[in-house]
Design an enzyme around this catalytic site. Structure first.
Site, PDB file in Angstrom:
ATOM      1  N   LYS A 136       0.931  -1.171  -0.063  1.00 26.32           N
ATOM      2  CA  LYS A 136      -0.060  -0.249   0.057  1.00 26.32           C
ATOM      3  C   LYS A 136       0.743   1.161  -0.078  1.00 26.32           C
ATOM      4  CE  LYS A 136      -4.625   0.480   0.469  1.00 26.32           C
ATOM      5  NZ  LYS A 136      -5.388  -0.412  -0.100  1.00 26.32           N
TER       6      LYS A 136
HETATM    7  N1  GLU Z   1      -6.865  -0.219  -3.374  1.00 22.40           N
HETATM    8  C1  GLU Z   1      -7.771  -1.397  -3.690  1.00 22.40           C
HETATM    9  C2  GLU Z   1      -7.844  -2.221  -2.270  1.00 22.40           C
HETATM   10  O1  GLU Z   1      -7.668  -1.705  -1.304  1.00 22.40           O
HETATM   11  C3  GLU Z   1      -7.254  -2.145  -4.966  1.00 22.40           C
HETATM   12  C4  GLU Z   1      -5.910  -2.692  -4.862  1.00 22.40           C
HETATM   13  C5  GLU Z   1      -5.370  -3.213  -5.973  1.00 22.40           C
HETATM   14  O2  GLU Z   1      -6.185  -3.078  -7.053  1.00 22.40           O
HETATM   15  O3  GLU Z   1      -4.346  -3.368  -6.406  1.00 22.40           O
HETATM   16  O4  GLU Z   1      -8.251  -3.482  -2.460  1.00 22.40           O
END
Ligand code: GLU
Length: 454
Positions: A139
């Site tokens: 993240k």
């Molecule tokens: N931000 C989204 C999540 O929290 C998608 C993450 C992604 O597609 O890599 O799942």
């Protein structure tokens, strides 16, 4: 031996795990001083601890799972439109690289800090594990308020951040995607900046890109769709017909607006929605297609207001979560359902579109009720699942139809829903514990099988 249901060893390869593991004597996971001030990270750690209390996890593996593999803090100075320089702090955390590249979004929000990003990265590991995707959890975030930045400032910030974290990202190392406050355009800037750096077009560096640049059809809608596939399964089990159900959606961004539309199209009456500026309700059911049209037609820089939408009355956003409804979809920030409002919930199903919307104290209260919880790591996993489809298509340089994307998404969501639900029923576990256990056990098993280097 790595992981097994408590008391049922799956392998005797390394003999019994030593040093306080299993349901009794699970080591107390205390946060590293780097994260101890973060309530969100502590919440993620508490969840991991709960899993370790139900399933045997080798203590060394548990210890490794409790900390991110890698975390980078960068400062991103950019020239503002008025001519002065501002310096924004950015983070990228890779919780695990065991199962493949780190995968997870990039968030622009004023409250972003290292602990929050580390917790979100950990949740991504479990989410990818539950969906059986070949990714670890990652993240990123930049502490900024995107609503106060011009398009040019957002572009310069995104490009500078991409350069700064360039040392740890790559299509086989760490693949970003949109999250709160970022979108397809943000991903296009990351792709362009990274491609310029390596000297060739590299769409597989990010997912959630515009379709023209190698994005996957249906990616933008995937998270909201996945939420609703899970809701439909839960309603089936509870023997509630969608046409007789009502829903309340907190957060009307990418996830909430699509979830509302998908619920509406299945006959569920969406009676209230909110965003960061306010909330509206209509007990007869909001006209969601008209609301989505109204919100998307207003120029983004004008911050269209839900509360100006005709055909609804404004209501108190604080009361939204505790309104009487069949399905509550928290699709905004973390920790909005806590020990104060949990006793007042009047829903039958909670479908967590957001990451971490329910605190562990609230969980304890909800576990004593008959509310069916579809936990975040399962419920909102549709986004990363279609991100996986996008990454695979980019690497293979081929394109799937939207029909195929949706069919595969549904297949994978239903499979994981059934796995989690099966474990919850068999072991009499709350749905959150069951879901986290599936994810944690997968990562723990892989860590154990790969062994420790050197
Ligand atoms: N931000 C989204 C999540 O929290 C998608 C993450 C992604 O597609 O890599 O799942």
């Amino acid at each position: 031996m790595a992981v097994s249901p408590a008391g049922a060893p799956v392998s005797a390869r390394e003999g019994p795990a030593s040093g306080g593991v299993g349901p009794k004597g699970v080591p107390d996971l205390s946060p590293d001083p780097l994260f101890e001030h973060s309530v969100v990270f502590q919440m993620a750690l508490r969840q991991l601890q709960t899993v370790a209390e139900h399933f045997e996890i080798e203590s060394g593996v548990l210890e490794r799972l409790s900390k991110p593999k890698r975390a980078l803090i960068v400062s991103c100075p950019i020239r503002m439109d008025k001519g002065h320089t501002e310096n924004f702090i950015g983070f990228r955390v890779q919780h695990s690289l065991t199962s493949g590249p780190a995968k997870g979004g990039l968030r622009f929000h004023p409250n972003v800090d290292l602990g929050e990003v580390a917790a979100l990265a950990m949740w991504m590991s479990w989410k990818c594990g539950i969906m059986n995707l070949p990714f670890g959890g990652g993240k990123g975030g930049i502490a900024c308020d995107p609503a106060t930045l011009s398009r040019g400032e957002r572009e310069r910030l995104t490009r500078r951040y991409t350069e700064e974290v360039g040392v740890i990202i790559g299509p086989r190392q760490d693949v970003m995607a949109p999250d709160m406050g970022t979108d397809e355009q943000t991903m296009a800037w990351i792709m362009d900046t990274y491609s310029a750096r390596v000297g060739y077009a590299c769409p597989e560096i990010v997912t959630g890109k515009p379709v023209e640049l190698g994005g996957c059809v249906g990616r933008r809608e995937a998270t909201g769709r996945g939420v609703v596939y899970c809701v439909v399964e839960a309603l089936k089990e509870l023997k509630i017909a969608p046409e007789s159900a009502t829903a309340v959606v907190q957060g009307f961004g990418n996830v909430g607006s699509v979830a509302a539309a998908e619920l509406h199209s299945r006959g569920v009456k969406v009676i209230a929605v909110s965003d960061r500026y306010g909330a509206i309700r209509n007990d007869k059911g909001l006209d969601i297609p008209a609301l989505n049209k109204y919100m998307s037609e207003a120029p983004p820089e004008s911050h269209p207001m839900l509360t100006n939408f005709p055909g609804a009355e404004a209501c108190d956003p604080n009361e939204l979560l505790t309104m009487k409804c069949t399905v509550l979809v928290p699709a905004a920030l973390e920790r909005v359902i806590d020990e104060k409002n949990a006793p007042k919930l009047q829903c039958r199903v909670i479908a967590e579109g957001a990451n971490g919307p329910t605190t562990p104290d609230a969980d304890k209260i909800i576990e004593r009720s008959d509310i069916f919880v579809i936990p975040d790591v399962l419920c909102n996993a549709g986004g990363v699942t279609v991100s996986y489809f996008e990454w695979v298509q980019d690497i293979q340089q081929l394109m799937w139809s939207e029909e195929l994307v949706n069919q595969k998404l549904r297949e994978l969501m239903l499979r994981s829903f059934a796995t989690v639900r099966g474990l919850a029923v068999d072991r009499k576990l709350p749905m959150r514990v069951a879901a986290l256990s599936v994810g944690v056990k997968k990562v723990a098993l892989e860590k154990d099988r790969r062994g420790l280097f050197p």
